[in-house]
Motif scaffolding. Structure first.
Motif, short mmCIF file in Angstrom:
data_model
loop_
_atom_site.label_atom_id
_atom_site.label_comp_id
_atom_site.label_asym_id
_atom_site.label_seq_id
_atom_site.Cartn_x
_atom_site.Cartn_y
_atom_site.Cartn_z
N TYR A 39 0.81 -1.21 0.00
CA TYR A 39 0.00 0.00 0.00
C TYR A 39 0.85 1.27 0.00
CZ TYR A 39 -3.49 3.46 1.24
OH TYR A 39 -4.29 4.57 1.25
N ILE A 40 1.67 1.46 1.02
CA ILE A 40 2.42 2.72 1.15
C ILE A 40 3.44 2.88 0.03
CG2 ILE A 40 4.01 4.01 2.62
CD1 ILE A 40 2.47 2.84 5.03
N VAL A 41 4.23 1.85 -0.25
CA VAL A 41 5.23 1.95 -1.33
C VAL A 41 4.56 2.17 -2.68
CG1 VAL A 41 7.02 0.68 -2.59
CG2 VAL A 41 7.05 0.72 -0.09
N PRO A 42 3.51 1.39 -3.06
CA PRO A 42 2.86 1.69 -4.34
C PRO A 42 2.25 3.09 -4.42
CG PRO A 42 2.27 -0.50 -3.63
CD PRO A 42 3.02 0.13 -2.50
N ILE A 91 -6.52 14.56 -15.18
CA ILE A 91 -7.67 14.20 -14.34
C ILE A 91 -7.74 12.70 -14.15
CG2 ILE A 91 -10.19 14.18 -14.23
CD1 ILE A 91 -10.08 16.95 -15.65
N MET A 92 -7.49 11.94 -15.22
CA MET A 92 -7.53 10.49 -15.12
C MET A 92 -6.46 9.97 -14.16
SD MET A 92 -7.16 7.56 -18.06
CE MET A 92 -5.50 8.02 -18.49
N LEU A 93 -5.24 10.49 -14.26
CA LEU A 93 -4.18 10.03 -13.38
C LEU A 93 -4.49 10.33 -11.91
CD1 LEU A 93 -1.00 11.04 -15.41
CD2 LEU A 93 -1.94 8.75 -15.10
N LEU A 94 -4.97 11.53 -11.65
CA LEU A 94 -5.32 11.88 -10.27
C LEU A 94 -6.49 11.03 -9.76
CD1 LEU A 94 -4.94 15.76 -10.43
CD2 LEU A 94 -3.38 14.10 -9.37
N SER A 95 -7.44 10.75 -10.64
CA SER A 95 -8.58 9.91 -10.25
C SER A 95 -8.14 8.48 -9.94
CB SER A 95 -9.63 9.88 -11.36
OG SER A 95 -10.13 11.16 -11.60
N LEU A 96 -7.25 7.93 -10.77
CA LEU A 96 -6.77 6.57 -10.54
C LEU A 96 -6.00 6.48 -9.22
CD1 LEU A 96 -5.62 5.55 -14.12
CD2 LEU A 96 -7.68 4.82 -12.92
N LEU A 97 -5.19 7.48 -8.92
CA LEU A 97 -4.46 7.48 -7.66
C LEU A 97 -5.42 7.60 -6.47
CD1 LEU A 97 -1.75 7.42 -6.19
CD2 LEU A 97 -1.66 9.89 -6.43
N ALA A 98 -6.40 8.49 -6.59
CA ALA A 98 -7.38 8.65 -5.50
C ALA A 98 -8.17 7.37 -5.27
CB ALA A 98 -8.32 9.81 -5.83
N ILE A 99 -8.55 6.70 -6.34
CA ILE A 99 -9.30 5.45 -6.19
C ILE A 99 -8.44 4.39 -5.51
CG2 ILE A 99 -10.23 3.50 -7.51
CD1 ILE A 99 -11.53 5.59 -9.32
N PHE A 100 -7.17 4.31 -5.89
CA PHE A 100 -6.28 3.34 -5.25
C PHE A 100 -6.17 3.61 -3.75
CE2 PHE A 100 -2.14 1.78 -3.84
CZ PHE A 100 -2.19 0.47 -4.28
N ILE A 102 -8.26 5.35 -1.78
CA ILE A 102 -9.54 5.18 -1.11
C ILE A 102 -9.95 3.71 -1.02
CG2 ILE A 102 -12.03 5.65 -1.32
CD1 ILE A 102 -11.18 8.42 -2.49
N ALA A 103 -9.65 2.95 -2.07
CA ALA A 103 -10.09 1.55 -2.09
C ALA A 103 -9.21 0.65 -1.21
CB ALA A 103 -10.10 1.03 -3.52
N TRP A 104 -7.91 0.83 -1.25
CA TRP A 104 -7.02 -0.06 -0.52
C TRP A 104 -6.65 0.44 0.87
CZ3 TRP A 104 -6.01 -4.95 -1.37
CH2 TRP A 104 -6.27 -5.46 -2.64
N GLY A 105 -6.75 1.72 1.14
CA GLY A 105 -6.38 2.25 2.44
C GLY A 105 -7.14 1.65 3.61
N PRO A 106 -8.47 1.64 3.56
CA PRO A 106 -9.20 1.05 4.69
C PRO A 106 -8.92 -0.44 4.89
CG PRO A 106 -10.64 2.43 3.38
CD PRO A 106 -9.36 2.32 2.62
N TYR A 107 -8.74 -1.17 3.80
CA TYR A 107 -8.47 -2.61 3.90
C TYR A 107 -7.14 -2.86 4.62
CZ TYR A 107 -7.46 -7.40 2.49
OH TYR A 107 -7.14 -8.73 2.50
N GLN A 108 -6.09 -2.19 4.16
CA GLN A 108 -4.77 -2.40 4.76
C GLN A 108 -4.72 -1.87 6.20
OE1 GLN A 108 -2.42 -4.22 3.65
NE2 GLN A 108 -3.00 -4.48 1.53
N THR A 109 -5.36 -0.74 6.43
CA THR A 109 -5.38 -0.17 7.78
C THR A 109 -6.14 -1.07 8.74
OG1 THR A 109 -5.31 2.04 6.81
CG2 THR A 109 -5.98 1.88 9.11
N ASN A 145 -10.99 1.11 -12.25
CA ASN A 145 -9.96 1.44 -13.24
C ASN A 145 -10.44 1.09 -14.64
OD1 ASN A 145 -8.21 2.35 -11.32
ND2 ASN A 145 -6.96 0.50 -11.27
N ALA A 146 -11.06 -0.06 -14.78
CA ALA A 146 -11.55 -0.48 -16.09
C ALA A 146 -12.67 0.41 -16.60
CB ALA A 146 -12.02 -1.93 -16.02
#
Length: 191
Positions: A39-42, A91-100, A102-109, A145-146
């Motif tokens: 999570y953090i490194v990616p 916008i797409m790059l910022l959206s993809l980073l935000a989704i990553f 938001i989606a993985w942060g709660p799971y890993q935390t 992402n898709a």
């Protein structure tokens, strides 16, 4: 000769296997490693790469505007489409980073927090609803992402339409000034 008990044993509640409390430290290290490496490194690598891509795109937008103001670019059809395409990529790059994030942060935390601070090792029965929600959020990252890439990328939509021989859709999406690598490759393949 004594046989050490297995770290896994049947729950008294008749449920699944549990890990002995003495092994919670192993789970903390494992989930801590996953939190950092998965999570953090990616997030840091993606943020670094996207930052440099966005800087390059912004520089090219300002360079294009400078060239147009000096009268070096005369094609009216191409006037704003290339800047609009670059802004859509940003916008797409910022959206993809935000989704990553938001989606993985709660799971890993959640996976790290329960064993480290609550000393809970059985995720199946305790906090089950929270675990299911954060797991579904993490899986949704790939799905979103898709969906986002075709929404933000005109070139992707054109290439997709060409693959399925949707020539009328391609004609609506393109202008004569839109000579792209995909159209050149498609013409070379068909010609």
């Amino acid at each position: 000769m004594t046989i050490e008990p297995s770290p896994l044993h049947r729950s008294q509640k008749g449920g699944g296997c549990r890990i002995h409390v003495g092994d919670v430290n192993v789970l903390i290290w494992f989930n801590g490693w996953n939190l950092v490496m998965l999570y953090i490194v990616p997030v840091l690598v993606l943020a670094y790469m996207y930052y440099h891509i966005i800087l390059a795109l912004k520089r090219s937008i300002s360079l294009t505007r400078t060239m147009r103001s000096k009268g070096k670019q005369t094609d009216e059809n191409h006037k704003d489409s290339d800047n609009k395409d670059r802004k859509q990529v940003i916008i797409m790059l910022l959206s993809l980073l935000a989704i990553f994030v938001i989606a993985w942060g709660p799971y890993q935390t959640h996976a790290f927090y329960l064993p480290a601070y609550k000393r809970i090792v059985n995720f199946v029965f305790e906090h089950r609803l929270i675990r299911e929600v954060v797991t579904l959020m993490s899986y949704s990252s790939a799905t979103l992402n898709a969906v986002l890439i075709p929404i933000f990328s005109k070139q992707f939509r054109i290439a997709f339409a060409r693959i399925f021989h949707m020539n009328e859709c391609v004609a609506k999406m393109t202008t004569p000034a839109d000579v792209t690598m995909t159209s050149t490759l498609t013409a070379a393949r068909n010609g």
